[in-house]
Design an enzyme around this catalytic site. Structure first.
Site, mmCIF file in Angstrom:
data_model
loop_
_atom_site.group_PDB
_atom_site.id
_atom_site.type_symbol
_atom_site.label_atom_id
_atom_site.label_comp_id
_atom_site.label_asym_id
_atom_site.label_seq_id
_atom_site.Cartn_x
_atom_site.Cartn_y
_atom_site.Cartn_z
ATOM 1 N N LYS A 296 -4.165 4.532 14.040
ATOM 2 C CA LYS A 296 -5.565 4.369 13.611
ATOM 3 C C LYS A 296 -6.311 5.707 13.702
ATOM 4 C CE LYS A 296 -5.603 0.106 12.470
ATOM 5 N NZ LYS A 296 -5.865 -0.272 11.083
ATOM 6 N N SER B 187 -10.234 0.982 15.006
ATOM 7 C CA SER B 187 -10.112 0.068 16.139
ATOM 8 C C SER B 187 -10.602 0.714 17.423
ATOM 9 C CB SER B 187 -8.628 -0.301 16.302
ATOM 10 O OG SER B 187 -8.413 -0.959 17.515
ATOM 11 N N ILE C 81 0.821 -1.220 0.000
ATOM 12 C CA ILE C 81 0.000 0.000 0.000
ATOM 13 C C ILE C 81 0.852 1.267 0.000
ATOM 14 C CG2 ILE C 81 -2.241 -0.718 0.896
ATOM 15 C CD1 ILE C 81 -1.136 0.056 3.692
ATOM 16 N N TYR D 296 0.163 1.986 17.966
ATOM 17 C CA TYR D 296 -0.815 1.361 17.064
ATOM 18 C C TYR D 296 -2.114 2.166 17.056
ATOM 19 C CZ TYR D 296 -4.504 -1.807 15.542
ATOM 20 O OH TYR D 296 -5.596 -2.338 14.905
ATOM 21 N N PHE E 128 -14.079 -3.917 17.726
ATOM 22 C CA PHE E 128 -13.662 -4.357 19.054
ATOM 23 C C PHE E 128 -12.881 -5.663 18.829
ATOM 24 C CE2 PHE E 128 -15.169 -1.165 22.088
ATOM 25 C CZ PHE E 128 -15.586 -0.249 21.144
HETATM 26 N N1 LIG Z 1 -8.077 -8.539 14.484
HETATM 27 C C1 LIG Z 1 -8.702 -7.652 15.262
HETATM 28 O O1 LIG Z 1 -9.270 -7.999 16.304
HETATM 29 C C2 LIG Z 1 -8.703 -6.182 14.883
HETATM 30 C C3 LIG Z 1 -9.301 -5.266 15.763
HETATM 31 C C4 LIG Z 1 -9.334 -3.917 15.402
HETATM 32 C C5 LIG Z 1 -8.803 -3.496 14.184
HETATM 33 N N2 LIG Z 1 -8.207 -4.411 13.352
HETATM 34 C C6 LIG Z 1 -7.659 -3.916 12.077
HETATM 35 O O2 LIG Z 1 -8.201 -4.689 11.037
HETATM 36 C C7 LIG Z 1 -7.259 -4.819 9.963
HETATM 37 C C8 LIG Z 1 -7.099 -6.286 9.590
HETATM 38 O O3 LIG Z 1 -6.698 -7.014 10.748
HETATM 39 P P1 LIG Z 1 -6.447 -8.579 10.661
HETATM 40 O O4 LIG Z 1 -6.655 -9.139 12.024
HETATM 41 O O5 LIG Z 1 -7.195 -9.151 9.522
HETATM 42 O O6 LIG Z 1 -4.869 -8.578 10.353
HETATM 43 P P2 LIG Z 1 -4.004 -9.509 9.365
HETATM 44 O O7 LIG Z 1 -2.575 -9.324 9.767
HETATM 45 O O8 LIG Z 1 -4.550 -10.882 9.319
HETATM 46 O O9 LIG Z 1 -4.258 -8.810 7.953
HETATM 47 C C9 LIG Z 1 -3.537 -7.665 7.529
HETATM 48 C C10 LIG Z 1 -3.220 -7.864 6.058
HETATM 49 O O10 LIG Z 1 -2.557 -6.694 5.578
HETATM 50 C C11 LIG Z 1 -1.437 -7.099 4.770
HETATM 51 N N3 LIG Z 1 -0.471 -5.985 4.821
HETATM 52 C C12 LIG Z 1 0.190 -5.519 5.902
HETATM 53 N N4 LIG Z 1 0.970 -4.470 5.539
HETATM 54 C C13 LIG Z 1 0.780 -4.272 4.208
HETATM 55 C C14 LIG Z 1 1.292 -3.348 3.265
HETATM 56 N N5 LIG Z 1 2.182 -2.400 3.629
HETATM 57 N N6 LIG Z 1 0.886 -3.428 1.978
HETATM 58 C C15 LIG Z 1 -0.010 -4.399 1.590
HETATM 59 N N7 LIG Z 1 -0.523 -5.300 2.439
HETATM 60 C C16 LIG Z 1 -0.133 -5.248 3.749
HETATM 61 C C17 LIG Z 1 -0.953 -8.385 5.406
HETATM 62 O O11 LIG Z 1 -0.188 -9.196 4.523
HETATM 63 C C18 LIG Z 1 -2.272 -9.041 5.809
HETATM 64 O O12 LIG Z 1 -2.793 -9.859 4.771
HETATM 65 C C19 LIG Z 1 -5.981 -4.150 10.434
HETATM 66 O O13 LIG Z 1 -5.918 -2.845 9.884
HETATM 67 C C20 LIG Z 1 -6.159 -4.093 11.945
HETATM 68 O O14 LIG Z 1 -5.449 -3.005 12.494
HETATM 69 C C21 LIG Z 1 -8.148 -5.738 13.675
#
Ligand SMILES: NC(=O)c1ccc[n+]([C@@H]2O[C@H](COP(=O)([O-])OP(=O)(O)OC[C@H]3O[C@@H](n4cnc5c(N)ncnc54)[C@H](O)[C@@H]3O)[C@@H](O)[C@H]2O)c1
Length: 348
Positions: free
Chosen positions: A153, A122, A57, A149, A177
């Site tokens: 966000k 988040s 990205i 982090y 959440f």
């Molecule tokens: N899992 C949770 O409980 C939770 C809670 C709140 C917010 N989030 C947010 O939701 C989003 C997804 O979380 P997730 O649990 O699916 O995480 P994840 O790590 O499974 O997915 C993140 C994806 O982003 C890709 N990625 C990371 N950096 C990148 C870059 N520079 N360019 C292209 N691709 C890139 C990774 O390869 C991965 O496939 C994140 O932004 C996270 O901050 C997650």
């Protein structure tokens, strides 16, 4: 956004946990999800419902090419780094991927005239929680992230809001959440490395695939002394993204919306639910509190109901645990990561 026949939606981070579930939900609703991911923590095998573009990205030109090539009408932006602890040790990395990456995405969208963005925010933007220790958190609660982090966000939300005002973008930031569970098909599920989330860690401990679980603190001001969190099934979360994509919002609008259930579950309640699902107790010990862990983080989800017409339907703790357990027992991508998981749980 109107639901056209196979309108193409770019899903950044769509090879990851929540992104893959959302790609499936988009496909099921008649969209074409185009996944854009650098596979730094995601899995190629999780991309099953549309084209895959391998890219970062932070690469604005490659993003622009992907938007043009696939005729993208809207973007759902998950890509980024997610581990709270790592963000304390390497804040620069988080600002680069999460914030600079979002700057680059916004630039590519502006230049290509893509008018709608749904962003993964988040509960971490709220830091220590709501107005009172056991109250649910509305969107207008004070923002005071407790980690770099969470800072990234909140910074992204501000930047998206400014771009909405300046260029007529329509933006929705979904403040998740605690995402958990797995798709009922068992084709996709949670596979983080390192895993920092309580439910997969408790399951790994119960199945003997990981170390015994450490419960960080049993002296919080909560009914059983352990932290309360709002667990949301990843399929419900995916549905919230489709609802945000389709919400009737004017050009230039920006909305931030909590995505949770409004019900908290304590760490002990999760440990008990996992024990019941597995058929024996989860081995665990009590450790010290971790710095910055709030006693309670539970969403007030009314705005999601009012604005998006969305509410959780699959997010009982028993259902989440049952789906997560089935996924853990399914031969799958990411299966090798489990033994190396760190025994900690966090809110991100
Ligand atoms: N899992 C949770 O409980 C939770 C809670 C709140 C917010 N989030 C947010 O939701 C989003 C997804 O979380 P997730 O649990 O699916 O995480 P994840 O790590 O499974 O997915 C993140 C994806 O982003 C890709 N990625 C990371 N950096 C990148 C870059 N520079 N360019 C292209 N691709 C890139 C990774 O390869 C991965 O496939 C994140 O932004 C996270 O901050 C997650």
């Amino acid at each position: 956004m109107d639901r056209g026949t196979k309108a193409a939606v770019l899903v950044t981070g769509g090879a990851g946990f929540i992104g893959a579930h959302t790609a499936k939900a988009l496909h099921d609703r008649g969209y074409l999800p185009v996944v854009y991911d650098n596979l730094s923590s995601g899995f190629r095998d999780a991309v099953r419902w549309g084209p895959f573009v391998h890219g970062d990205i932070r690469d604005e030109r490659a993003l622009g090419d992907a938007l043009a090539e696939h005729g993208i009408k809207a973007v759902i932006h998950f890509a980024g780094l997610i581990e709270v602890g790592r963000s304390v040790a390497k804040p620069d990395l988080f600002w680069e991927h999460n914030v600079a990456g979002t700057v680059s995405l916004l630039g590519a969208m502006r230049d290509r005239g893509v008018g709608r963005l749904v962003f993964s925010s988040s509960a971490a933007v709220y830091g220590q929680g709501g107005r009172g220790p056991l109250e649910t958190i509305p969107e207008d609660a004070p923002k005071a992230p407790a980690s770099p982090y969470g800072d990234t966000k909140l910074a992204c939300e501000w930047m998206i809001q400014a771009q909405c005002r300046a260029y007529g973008l329509t933006g929705v930031a979904l403040r998740y959440f605690n995402a958990a569970g797995a798709d009922p098909s068992d084709q996709i599920g949670e596979a983080h490395e390192p895993e920092t989330h309580l439910i997969p860690l408790a399951i790994a401990a119960a199945l003997g695939d990981g170390k015994p679980l450490t419960v960080f603190g049993d002296d919080f001001d909560t009914p059983d002394g352990t932290c309360l969190r709002d667990y949301i099934h990843v399929s419900d979360l995916a549905a919230a993204h489709v609802a945000a994509l389709e919400a009737d919002l004017p050009a230039g609008a920006f909305e931030a919306v909590n995505v949770g259930t409004g019900q908290g579950a304590s760490v002990f309640e999760v440990v008990k639910a996992v024990g019941q699902a597995v058929g024996h107790a989860v081995p665990h010990s009590i450790g010290a509190r971790r710095a910055g862990d709030p006693a309670s983080l539970v969403a007030n989800p009314s705005r999601a109901r009012e604005l998006l017409g969305w509410s959780a339907t699959r997010s009982s703790l028993d259902q989440i645990v049952a789906d997560a357990l089935r996924w853990e027992r399914t031969p799958r991508y990411g299966a090798g990561v489990r033994g190396e998981r760190k025994m900690q749980a966090s809110v991100d």
